[in-house]
Scaffold this motif. Structure first.
Motif, short mmCIF file in Angstrom:
data_model
loop_
_atom_site.label_atom_id
_atom_site.label_comp_id
_atom_site.label_asym_id
_atom_site.label_seq_id
_atom_site.Cartn_x
_atom_site.Cartn_y
_atom_site.Cartn_z
N GLN A 27 -18.08 20.01 -39.11
CA GLN A 27 -17.43 19.47 -37.92
C GLN A 27 -16.37 20.44 -37.41
N HIS A 28 -16.04 20.31 -36.16
CA HIS A 28 -14.88 21.02 -35.64
C HIS A 28 -13.96 19.99 -34.99
N ILE A 29 -12.74 20.37 -34.81
CA ILE A 29 -11.74 19.48 -34.24
C ILE A 29 -11.36 20.04 -32.87
N THR A 30 -11.42 19.18 -31.86
CA THR A 30 -11.05 19.59 -30.51
C THR A 30 -9.72 18.96 -30.14
N ALA A 31 -8.80 19.78 -29.67
CA ALA A 31 -7.50 19.29 -29.22
C ALA A 31 -7.67 18.75 -27.80
N MET A 32 -7.34 17.47 -27.62
CA MET A 32 -7.48 16.82 -26.32
C MET A 32 -6.11 16.43 -25.78
N TRP A 33 -5.91 16.61 -24.49
CA TRP A 33 -4.67 16.25 -23.80
C TRP A 33 -4.88 14.91 -23.11
N ALA A 70 -9.12 6.66 -21.52
CA ALA A 70 -10.25 7.56 -21.27
C ALA A 70 -9.82 8.77 -20.46
N ASN A 71 -8.55 8.84 -20.09
CA ASN A 71 -8.00 9.93 -19.27
C ASN A 71 -7.61 11.12 -20.16
N ILE A 72 -8.62 11.70 -20.85
CA ILE A 72 -8.35 12.83 -21.72
C ILE A 72 -9.20 14.03 -21.31
N LYS A 73 -8.66 15.20 -21.58
CA LYS A 73 -9.34 16.46 -21.27
C LYS A 73 -9.08 17.43 -22.41
N ILE A 74 -9.94 18.42 -22.54
CA ILE A 74 -9.71 19.45 -23.55
C ILE A 74 -8.42 20.18 -23.20
N TRP A 75 -7.53 20.28 -24.19
CA TRP A 75 -6.22 20.90 -23.97
C TRP A 75 -6.35 22.42 -23.91
N ASN A 76 -5.64 23.04 -22.99
CA ASN A 76 -5.73 24.49 -22.80
C ASN A 76 -4.84 25.30 -23.75
N ARG A 77 -4.08 24.63 -24.60
CA ARG A 77 -3.20 25.26 -25.58
C ARG A 77 -2.08 26.09 -24.96
N SER A 78 -1.82 25.92 -23.70
CA SER A 78 -0.72 26.67 -23.09
C SER A 78 0.22 25.79 -22.28
N THR A 79 -0.21 24.61 -21.85
CA THR A 79 0.61 23.74 -21.02
C THR A 79 1.09 22.54 -21.84
N CYS A 80 2.40 22.30 -21.82
CA CYS A 80 2.96 21.18 -22.56
C CYS A 80 2.53 19.86 -21.93
N PRO A 81 2.01 18.92 -22.73
CA PRO A 81 1.58 17.64 -22.18
C PRO A 81 2.75 16.75 -21.76
N LYS A 82 3.95 17.03 -22.25
CA LYS A 82 5.12 16.21 -21.93
C LYS A 82 5.82 16.67 -20.65
N CYS A 83 6.11 17.98 -20.55
CA CYS A 83 6.94 18.47 -19.44
C CYS A 83 6.26 19.55 -18.60
#
Length: 97
Positions: A27-33, A70-83
């Motif tokens: 398996q792999h793990i996907t970071a979702m925002w 259901a409002n999730i997307k693959i996270w780009n690893r560069s943009t903070c989800p909070k600010c």
């Protein structure tokens, strides 16, 4: 073999841990925002579990593990989800199987 990496926002200090590579059971793990709770959540994709549970074969149709949105997307690893500040790899990593 996989690594767990830590990211931190330069502006607000939010931290997220994400995974690179493949786990013991393929398996792999996907970071979702999540656009609703503004967090990064890691979801399992593929591997042995996908052989018996087809919904695990991709990120499509998955829900946020924190709030159920259901409002999730693959996270780009560069943009903070909070600010929406800039996230940086802290260089901290640990081996994960």
């Amino acid at each position: 073999m996989a690594w767990k990496r830590k990211y931190r926002c330069k502006r607000c200090g939010y931290e997220a841990e994400v995974y690179d590579g493949q786990g013991l059971f393929r398996q792999h793990i996907t970071a979702m925002w999540c656009g609703d709770c503004h967090s990064v959540e890691n979801i399992v994709v593929g591997g042995v579990i996908a052989d018996v549970a087809p919904s695990y074969r991709s990120e499509v149709g998955r829900l946020c593990l924190r709030c159920g949105s259901a409002n999730i997307k693959i996270w780009n690893r560069s943009t903070c989800p909070k600010c929406e500040g800039e996230m940086e790899d802290t260089g901290e990593k640990e081996f994960w199987t």
